[in-house]
Write a protein that holds these residues in place. Structure first.
Motif, short mmCIF file in Angstrom:
data_model
loop_
_atom_site.label_atom_id
_atom_site.label_comp_id
_atom_site.label_asym_id
_atom_site.label_seq_id
_atom_site.Cartn_x
_atom_site.Cartn_y
_atom_site.Cartn_z
N SER A 104 0.82 -1.22 0.00
CA SER A 104 0.00 0.00 0.00
C SER A 104 0.85 1.26 0.00
N ARG A 105 2.19 1.09 0.04
CA ARG A 105 3.14 2.20 0.08
C ARG A 105 2.78 3.17 1.20
N ALA A 106 2.63 2.59 2.40
CA ALA A 106 2.22 3.37 3.57
C ALA A 106 3.10 3.05 4.77
N VAL A 107 3.29 4.06 5.60
CA VAL A 107 3.91 3.89 6.90
C VAL A 107 2.83 3.34 7.82
N VAL A 108 3.17 2.30 8.57
CA VAL A 108 2.21 1.69 9.48
C VAL A 108 2.69 1.94 10.91
N ILE A 109 1.82 2.54 11.70
CA ILE A 109 2.11 2.81 13.11
C ILE A 109 1.14 1.97 13.93
N GLU A 110 1.69 1.19 14.88
CA GLU A 110 0.82 0.41 15.75
C GLU A 110 1.11 0.77 17.20
N LEU A 111 0.06 1.01 17.94
CA LEU A 111 0.13 1.39 19.35
C LEU A 111 -0.58 0.32 20.15
N LEU A 112 0.16 -0.36 21.04
CA LEU A 112 -0.39 -1.45 21.82
C LEU A 112 -0.61 -1.02 23.26
N ALA A 113 -1.67 -1.51 23.86
CA ALA A 113 -2.02 -1.17 25.23
C ALA A 113 -0.99 -1.72 26.21
N VAL A 114 -0.84 -1.01 27.33
CA VAL A 114 0.03 -1.46 28.41
C VAL A 114 -0.50 -2.79 28.93
N THR A 115 0.41 -3.72 29.19
CA THR A 115 0.02 -5.00 29.79
C THR A 115 0.93 -5.27 30.99
N GLU A 116 0.47 -6.17 31.85
CA GLU A 116 1.27 -6.52 33.01
C GLU A 116 2.40 -7.47 32.65
N THR A 117 2.26 -8.17 31.54
CA THR A 117 3.30 -9.09 31.10
C THR A 117 4.02 -8.50 29.90
N GLU A 118 5.20 -9.03 29.62
CA GLU A 118 5.98 -8.55 28.49
C GLU A 118 5.27 -8.91 27.19
N VAL A 119 5.28 -7.98 26.24
CA VAL A 119 4.59 -8.19 24.96
C VAL A 119 5.50 -8.98 24.02
N ASP A 120 4.95 -10.06 23.46
CA ASP A 120 5.67 -10.85 22.47
C ASP A 120 5.75 -10.04 21.19
N GLU A 121 6.96 -9.89 20.65
CA GLU A 121 7.13 -9.07 19.44
C GLU A 121 6.32 -9.58 18.27
N ALA A 122 5.93 -10.85 18.30
CA ALA A 122 5.17 -11.43 17.19
C ALA A 122 3.78 -10.81 17.05
N VAL A 123 3.25 -10.19 18.12
CA VAL A 123 1.91 -9.61 18.03
C VAL A 123 1.93 -8.19 17.46
N VAL A 124 3.11 -7.56 17.41
CA VAL A 124 3.21 -6.20 16.88
C VAL A 124 3.05 -6.26 15.37
N LEU A 125 2.16 -5.44 14.85
CA LEU A 125 1.83 -5.38 13.42
C LEU A 125 1.33 -6.72 12.89
N ASP A 126 0.62 -7.45 13.75
CA ASP A 126 0.06 -8.74 13.37
C ASP A 126 -1.39 -8.82 13.87
N ASP A 127 -2.19 -9.64 13.22
CA ASP A 127 -3.60 -9.76 13.57
C ASP A 127 -3.90 -10.96 14.45
#
Length: 197
Positions: A104-127
């Protein structure tokens, strides 16, 4: 409970803004598309880092992919309107993701909510079904540059820095570590030069 991902593929607006007075501001990122608006809260430092990283990403996109990336934006391209009200916080941002969607020739910005556990990098920019709620925004390179410019302006619109130590000055005064905690008032007159002490 299932993960909620708010996706804005062609946002009408995506801006950084604040609520409150300098020294007591809450920072928000707000995305709007058609009649839908989502606001997320975050720290001033996160806004600053996001703006800086967007600038670096745009330079890299231009270098590696030859994409049409503007080096600067005009004042007319920068959205200077305030946040849409009422500002209702969807969540507080913990992790941020940034990428380039070549299709799509676009910059994608994803903002994830604060969690009590560490966020797995696999969920960033993933559905994936598992993970924190998120806001995902797609911006053209010029929209991304304009967002970064506004974000820089918002960050720098706070309290003026102390000329000696760089810490923010409060309207009621400033305890400066460079003056051993001495708080200068208007009645004191000009500050003594360092050689006079």
């Amino acid at each position: 409970m299932a993960r909620v991902i708010h996706v804005f593929r062609q946002p009408d607006r995506f801006i950084a803004g604040t609520v409150g007075q300098p020294g007591d501001r809450t920072f928000y990122l707000q995305a709007s598309e058609n009649a839908r608006t989502v606001s997320v809260a975050l720290e001033k430092q996160q806004v600053s880092v996001l703006a800086e990283r967007i600038g670096s990403l745009l330079d890299e996109i231009n270098r590696r992919f030859g994409a049409d990336v503007p080096e600067t934006v005009t004042d007319g391209e920068v959205d200077t309107d305030p946040l849409d009200v009422p500002v209702e916080e969807e969540f507080r941002v913990g992790t941020m993701g940034l990428g380039w969607d070549a299709e799509s020739r676009a910059v994608v910005i994803e903002l994830l909510a604060v969690t009590e556990t560490e966020v797995d990098e696999a969920v960033v920019l993933d559905d994936t079904e598992e993970g924190p709620d998120a806001v995902r925004v797609f911006l053209t390179p010029s929209e991304a540059r304009a967002f970064a410019e506004r974000a820089d302006r918002v960050v720098n619109a706070g309290r003026k820095p102390c000329p000696l130590c760089g810490e923010p000055l409060d309207p009621a005064g400033h305890v400066c570590p460079r003056q051993n905690g001495y708080r200068r008032t208007d009645e004191d007159g000009p500050a003594a030069a360092a050689d006079d002490v």
